[in-house]
Scaffold this active site. Structure first.
Site, PDB file in Angstrom:
ATOM      1  N   CYS A  81      56.607  81.978  34.440  1.00 21.14           N
ATOM      2  CA  CYS A  81      55.922  81.992  33.154  1.00 21.14           C
ATOM      3  C   CYS A  81      54.636  82.825  33.202  1.00 21.14           C
ATOM      4  CB  CYS A  81      55.677  80.562  32.670  1.00 21.14           C
ATOM      5  SG  CYS A  81      55.330  80.456  30.904  1.00 21.14           S
ATOM      6  N   HIS A  82      53.450  82.215  33.124  1.00 22.21           N
ATOM      7  CA  HIS A  82      52.211  82.970  33.314  1.00 22.21           C
ATOM      8  C   HIS A  82      51.842  83.081  34.799  1.00 22.21           C
ATOM      9  CE1 HIS A  82      51.686  81.897  28.985  1.00 22.21           C
ATOM     10  NE2 HIS A  82      51.061  83.054  28.921  1.00 22.21           N
TER      11      HIS A  82
ATOM     12  N   GLU B 260      54.392  85.222  23.717  1.00 23.83           N
ATOM     13  CA  GLU B 260      52.937  85.051  23.596  1.00 23.83           C
ATOM     14  C   GLU B 260      52.475  85.193  22.160  1.00 23.83           C
ATOM     15  OE1 GLU B 260      50.681  83.388  25.329  1.00 23.83           O
ATOM     16  OE2 GLU B 260      50.682  84.793  27.015  1.00 23.83           O
TER      17      GLU B 260
END
Length: 223
Positions: free
Chosen positions: A131-132, A162
């Site tokens: 993910c991030h 996002e």
């Protein structure tokens, strides 16, 4: 000998101009943890500062792996995460960085983290992130001067995701940043499971991809 996994977590608990609350996104640590635990691995936690990390998405606690993480050894162990500078990372077979918005705060430029991941990669141990979490792979130069992600097949939270999640809060767009450093970016439809292994780098797009990242890391370590 039992394989050893180091999960490296952020210490951030707020992001952006409005101090949006954040932390490590629960399923992104709990689902891979479940796969590592099932494989019988030793699982340790480190954080950048050694302070107690934060968890986000506790509203998802009714998921079985999330609940097991919260009430079992996982969260108890994560709360005791040691400072990354105090860890001999060379003893680990894999390092894994879960997401949540928190890594976007303290992981883009952390010099020690970049050194640890570069050294892990260059000794052919596994590097994973979801993910991030792949923000941890940015701005890493290898011994030959090239970017770690250059020419690698990579997934992370996408621009499209996002735009509908935290665009006003994040300091930059992760998909764009990875692509700008040469990553061959693989985006699936928003919020669908998408994990990818390229050699011994394993990345995933979003929370739904976390289990797949864990499975792929285990598959590499068992091969």
């Amino acid at each position: 000998m039992k394989k050893r996994i180091l999960i490296i977590v952020s210490n951030a608990n707020a992001i952006g101009p409005h101090n949006r609350r954040t932390g490590t996104f629960l399923p992104e640590v709990a689902h891979p943890y479940a796969e590592f635990d099932k494989a019988g691995y030793q699982i340790d936690f480190a954080s950048l500062t050694g302070d107690t990390p934060y968890l986000d998405a506790l509203n998802l606690a009714d998921d079985p792996d999330n609940l097991t993480f919260l009430t079992g050894k996982g969260w108890a162990s994560m709360q005791k995460a040691v400072k990354l500078s105090d860890v001999d990372v060379s003893k680990y077979d894999a390092v894994f960085v879960p997401g949540g918005l928190a890594p976007m705060v303290d992981m883009p430029e952390n010099a020690l983290l970049k050194k640890v991941i570069a050294e892990t990669y260059e000794r052919n141990a596994v590097v994973g992130a979801v993910c991030h979490g792949p923000v941890s792979l940015l701005n890493i130069k290898l011994s030959d001067g090239s970017y770690l992600v250059n020419g690698k097949n990579i997934a992370s939270f996408t621009t499209e995701e996002e735009d509908n999640y935290a665009r006003p809060d994040v300091p930059f767009d992760l998909q764009t940043a990875l692509t700008n450093q040469g990553a061959i970016f693989h985006a699936a439809s928003p919020w669908s499971a998408n994990s990818i292994a390229d050699g011994h780098i394993v990345t995933g797009q979003n929370p739904a991809s976390a289990k797949g990242v864990g499975e792929k890391i285990v598959a590499i370590l068992e091969s």
